[in-house]
Design a protein around this motif. Structure first.
Motif: not given
Length: 223
Positions: A172-174, A180-187, A210-212
């Motif tokens: 998920v990019p925000i 300012w940009n954020m990138q969230y990765n969940i698996s 995992s969460f990053g």
């Protein structure tokens, strides 16, 4: 001891891709592999000798929807061959009471994987399922024998009956501001294992996740 593994692998493959009206895309292929393996040592001339051939098909279907979103579905078959350390029957002494040796009877594992995914702009979501027969178990977790008299533990790589893996991932990019940009990765991953211990059936399950997160700051926001 002296051990040697000679392994020759020959392969041939073909693939093709078809685009249907710029929406559907089909990519398919097939690969044939022939393996000739021989494990020898100064103790036995032929600890292991195998010749086998396998076919590995692949298929990918994808469709581009409105807004350039992409839906995909794929299937593949693959092989995982045991390594030299998994097979060679030499002995490694971890400590005076813990020994490890290879397992010449170890078989290669064959896995079938089905995966589906959805990409919407920079968002992506995937689910995959893998069924692996004769999955190779790392020797660190495999007890081959326990000598209760001498109090010695013998470890060796083994084949599970099968292993199943179900994995999911979400990206998920925000965008907070233009600098300012954020990138969230969940698996997440769930694993089922069917095995035997001392000729008794054994079923195991495990779950992990995992969460990053990545934060990106741009100093020159006007560029």
């Amino acid at each position: 001891s002296h051990n040697a593994l000679n392994e020759d692998i020959g392969a041939a493959y073909t693939s093709f891709m078809i685009d249907l009206r710029n929406k559907w895309s089909i990519t398919a292929g097939v690969r044939y592999e022939y393996t000739d393996s021989k494990l020898s040592s100064n103790i036995a001339a032929d600890n292991m000798k195998r010749k086998y051939g396998e076919v590995f098909p692949t298929l990918l279907l994808s469709k581009r929807t409105k807004g350039d979103n992409i839906v995909s579905l794929s299937y593949s078959r693959r092989i995982n061959r045991p390594t030299f350390n998994d097979l060679a029957p030499f002995t490694i002494f971890f400590d005076p009471k813990t020994f490890y040796s290879g397992n010449p009877a170890l078989q290669p594992s064959l896995a079938h994987t089905v995966q589906t995914g959805y990409i919407a702009k920079r968002y992506s979501f995937t689910i995959s399922y893998t069924y692996e027969e004769n999955a190779i178990a790392n020797y660190y977790f495999q007890t081959r024998k326990i000598d209760t008299v001498a109090n010695i533990l013998y470890l060796s790589s083994k084949n599970f009956n099968y292993a199943q893996n179900l994995t999911t991932s979400l990206s998920v990019p925000i965008t907070v501001t233009n600098w300012w940009n954020m990138q969230y990765n969940i698996s997440s991953s769930r694993r089922w294992i069917s095995a035997k211990f001392e000729d008794q059936p054994l079923n195991l399950q495990s779950f992990d996740y995992s969460f990053g997160a990545v934060q990106h700051f741009c100093a020159n926001s006007h560029h």
